[in-house]
Design a protein around this motif. Structure first.
Motif, PDB file in Angstrom:
ATOM      1  N   ASN A 126     -36.774  32.806  -0.591  1.00 51.74           N
ATOM      2  CA  ASN A 126     -36.267  34.065  -0.038  1.00 51.74           C
ATOM      3  C   ASN A 126     -34.762  34.232  -0.228  1.00 51.74           C
ATOM      4  OD1 ASN A 126     -38.793  34.955   1.004  1.00 51.74           O
ATOM      5  ND2 ASN A 126     -38.566  33.522   2.704  1.00 51.74           N
ATOM      6  N   THR A 127     -34.194  33.398  -1.071  1.00 51.78           N
ATOM      7  CA  THR A 127     -32.749  33.407  -1.286  1.00 51.78           C
ATOM      8  C   THR A 127     -32.446  33.589  -2.764  1.00 51.78           C
ATOM      9  OG1 THR A 127     -32.466  31.905   0.577  1.00 51.78           O
ATOM     10  CG2 THR A 127     -30.620  32.106  -0.955  1.00 51.78           C
ATOM     11  N   VAL A 128     -31.360  34.311  -3.039  1.00 56.85           N
ATOM     12  CA  VAL A 128     -30.868  34.453  -4.407  1.00 56.85           C
ATOM     13  C   VAL A 128     -29.525  33.746  -4.508  1.00 56.85           C
ATOM     14  CG1 VAL A 128     -30.090  36.045  -6.193  1.00 56.85           C
ATOM     15  CG2 VAL A 128     -32.087  36.612  -4.805  1.00 56.85           C
ATOM     16  N   LEU A 129     -29.402  32.865  -5.460  1.00 56.57           N
ATOM     17  CA  LEU A 129     -28.177  32.122  -5.713  1.00 56.57           C
ATOM     18  C   LEU A 129     -27.485  32.741  -6.923  1.00 56.57           C
ATOM     19  CD1 LEU A 129     -26.317  29.646  -5.304  1.00 56.57           C
ATOM     20  CD2 LEU A 129     -27.917  28.334  -6.722  1.00 56.57           C
ATOM     21  N   LEU A 130     -26.171  33.091  -6.773  1.00 60.59           N
ATOM     22  CA  LEU A 130     -25.450  33.834  -7.809  1.00 60.59           C
ATOM     23  C   LEU A 130     -24.155  33.128  -8.195  1.00 60.59           C
ATOM     24  CD1 LEU A 130     -25.762  37.331  -6.090  1.00 60.59           C
ATOM     25  CD2 LEU A 130     -27.113  36.559  -8.053  1.00 60.59           C
ATOM     26  N   TRP A 131     -23.757  33.309  -9.464  1.00 65.21           N
ATOM     27  CA  TRP A 131     -22.482  32.771  -9.942  1.00 65.21           C
ATOM     28  C   TRP A 131     -22.055  33.535 -11.201  1.00 65.21           C
ATOM     29  CZ3 TRP A 131     -27.203  30.467 -10.520  1.00 65.21           C
ATOM     30  CH2 TRP A 131     -27.635  30.225 -11.821  1.00 65.21           C
ATOM     31  N   SER A 132     -20.794  33.362 -11.559  1.00 67.04           N
ATOM     32  CA  SER A 132     -20.243  33.958 -12.772  1.00 67.04           C
ATOM     33  C   SER A 132     -19.038  33.155 -13.215  1.00 67.04           C
ATOM     34  CB  SER A 132     -19.831  35.419 -12.532  1.00 67.04           C
ATOM     35  OG  SER A 132     -19.091  35.925 -13.643  1.00 67.04           O
ATOM     36  N   ASP A 133     -18.916  32.944 -14.520  1.00 66.35           N
ATOM     37  CA  ASP A 133     -17.753  32.225 -15.056  1.00 66.35           C
ATOM     38  C   ASP A 133     -16.472  33.013 -14.849  1.00 66.35           C
ATOM     39  OD1 ASP A 133     -19.435  30.207 -15.878  1.00 66.35           O
ATOM     40  OD2 ASP A 133     -19.593  30.942 -17.954  1.00 66.35           O
ATOM     41  N   GLN A 134     -16.593  34.323 -14.578  1.00 68.26           N
ATOM     42  CA  GLN A 134     -15.409  35.166 -14.415  1.00 68.26           C
ATOM     43  C   GLN A 134     -14.972  35.282 -12.964  1.00 68.26           C
ATOM     44  OE1 GLN A 134     -17.501  38.328 -16.705  1.00 68.26           O
ATOM     45  NE2 GLN A 134     -15.549  38.531 -17.814  1.00 68.26           N
ATOM     46  N   VAL A 135     -15.743  34.712 -12.056  1.00 69.95           N
ATOM     47  CA  VAL A 135     -15.400  34.773 -10.630  1.00 69.95           C
ATOM     48  C   VAL A 135     -15.499  33.356 -10.067  1.00 69.95           C
ATOM     49  CG1 VAL A 135     -15.903  35.819  -8.399  1.00 69.95           C
ATOM     50  CG2 VAL A 135     -16.363  37.109 -10.495  1.00 69.95           C
TER      51      VAL A 135
END
Length: 508
Positions: free
Chosen positions: A462-471
């Motif tokens: 029920n969870t979404v894990l997010l990331w970005s090389d620009q942040v």
């Protein structure tokens, strides 16, 4: 002369389980007798001739007769059903006819169902002889290939799914007009209660100025010529290619002439259609309201929550039920090609969706059909109306009729940002989240500078894990926060996750 309200006719559907108001006109101070099946009630007309009686609540039924008598005069209505009645209001996407929806010809050909019936509220901008004449010609229709082409497609699919689930007659009162703002569907008195409502009145009055009725008619004649020429081009292209897209039509035929000239007789003036359409129907016994509107108000999104609260309140007051169910549609995805080519995204539609979600979560007795996975590029009238009707029916079956089914879209409850990643926790998932496609899309994250970048992500129950090389250090998250995009997060039920942003709320 004895008359009944225009909404009463052969083939009508009456609301089961509620007292049923019947009204009309008769000679002043005359006794009026109304009989339905084995029930008979009497009343006396007022000095004005207006009369109303209330039949007692009855259960599901078919093939009933109603007789209304006053002295030597008598009215008779036949083939009456008792079941579930819904009032469907809004603008063009509610009004869009079944024949003009996706697979419309096939849907109309297969639409025979004597347990689904509809009434088209006569469209008239002002009261007077023309409205009375149109009402006299109006009547309930039994759905079938010869009648249902003009029925609201959203309403048809809602009724189809509801009837299949409940096995009762379903009646739809269609009360919609394309291009209308929310202000058209409330009384002037109600509009004057809020700053948002007053702004609609003042802005429209400024457009009209001192324009006379004659000047308005001249402008409308010119407008109608332009519209008819545009429509002729559209129809010619459709004859050449029945599957031509609106992107092509808009490019080759030009955009639909809009808006119409402003005038005191215009259907688009604030408060007008409330008096010529809504009030002509009430207080016909209904189960609740269906509503699909907001496109016309996207530039005024900031006050739309107040407008929705006002409309829901007034419609419920008109039916003397402050808890009457109000089910409505969240705007789908949309962008005009001209804006897309220029890279313009003012996010007005995203803000409107946010306002609509806010109303569904704060106003009791409401339900929201989320459409983040719907909408067409460069077409403000997406043709898939079955998805819309089906999701409204889910809301009704669960929230109104108490059926144990999943009806709500997944919504983000909160987001935590730590260790260079963002964690978004969802509720109403039906058990788990899922991605339709190879990669999660539609999410963006930003740091303290507020500059958003597309995020990579993965789903963990029920969870979404997010990331970005620009942040490097995320602070804010948003999902489907554009006028038009193709997000692909769903719940276990198959319903799409609702759009959201955290740059305004820490918890929402």
């Amino acid at each position: 002369m004895l008359t009944a309200g225009a909404v009463f006719s052969d083939h009508m559907v009456l609301q089961r389980g509620k007292a049923i108001p019947i009204w009309g006109k008769a000679a002043p101070l005359s006794e009026v007798c109304v009989s339905l099946d084995r029930q008979t009630v009497t009343g006396v007309s007022q000095q004005s001739g207006a009369w109303m009686v209330h039949l007692p609540a009855t259960d599901t039924a078919r093939g009933l007769q109603m007789t209304i008598s006053c002295g030597d005069e008598k009215l008779e209505f036949s083939d009456i059903s008792v079941g579930e009645v819904w009032f469907a209001g809004g603008q063009s996407n509610m009004e869009l006819e079944l024949i003009n929806s996706m697979n419309g010809e096939q849907a109309v050909a297969g639409s025979f169902d004597p347990d689904i019936r509809f009434y088209m509220t006569p469209k008239c901008a002002v009261t007077g002889a023309e409205l009375v004449a149109r009402e006299a010609e109006s009547e309930w229709e039994v759905c079938g290939p010869d009648t249902s082409a003009v029925m609201s497609a959203v309403s048809w699919y809602f009724a189809k799914h509801l009837r299949a689930a409940m096995d009762v007659p379903v009646g739809i009162i269609c009360c919609a007009w394309g291009g209308t703002s929310i202000s058209c569907w409330m009384s002037r008195e109600q509009l004057m209660k809020t700053a948002a409502g007053v702004s609609y009145i003042e802005e429209y009055d400024a457009l009209v100025g001192d324009k006379t009725e004659q000047q308005y008619q001249i402008e409308m004649e010119q407008y109608n010529r332009e519209w008819e020429a545009w429509n002729a081009r559209i129809q010619e292209k459709r004859r050449e290619d029945p599957n031509v897209s609106w992107e092509v039509l808009n490019e080759e035929c030009g955009l639909c002439p809009w808006p119409q000239p402003a005038g005191k007789q215009s259907p688009f003036r604030p408060a007008g259609l409330f008096y010529t359409m809504v009030q002509r129907i009430r207080p016909y016994a209904i189960r609740g309201f269906l509503y699909y509107q907001g496109e016309e108000d996207e530039a005024k999104y900031a006050g739309y929550d107040w407008m929705m609260v006002s409309l829901i309140s007034e419609w419920r007051q008109q039916w003397n039920d402050d808890r009457m169910p109000f089910l409505f549609v969240q705007l789908p995805m949309y962008v005009a090609k001209a804006d897309a080519v220029q890279g313009i995204d003012n996010r007005h539609w995203a803000m409107m969706r946010d306002q609509q979600m806010k109303i569904s979560r704060t106003v009791a007795g409401t339900g929201l059909a989320v459409l983040t996975d719907c909408g067409e590029f460069d077409n403000i009238h997406p043709l898939d109306k079955e998805t819309v009707g089906f999701r409204l029916a889910l809301q009704a079956r669960n929230k109104v009729y108490g059926e144990d089914i999943w009806a709500d879209a997944p919504v983000a409850e909160r987001a935590d940002c730590r260790d260079g990643k963002a964690y978004v926790y969802f509720a109403d998932t039906g058990g788990f989240l899922q991605v339709h496609g190879d990669e999660l899309s539609g999410f963006e994250i930003a740091g303290t500078d507020g500059v958003f970048y597309p995020a990579q992500g993965k789903v963990e129950v029920n969870t979404v894990l997010l990331w970005s090389d620009q942040v490097m250090e995320p602070v804010y998250v948003r999902y489907a926060w554009k006028n038009f995009c193709r997000p692909n997060l769903y719940g276990a039920s198959g319903l799409p996750a609702a759009a959201f942003r955290t740059d305004r709320f820490a918890v929402f």
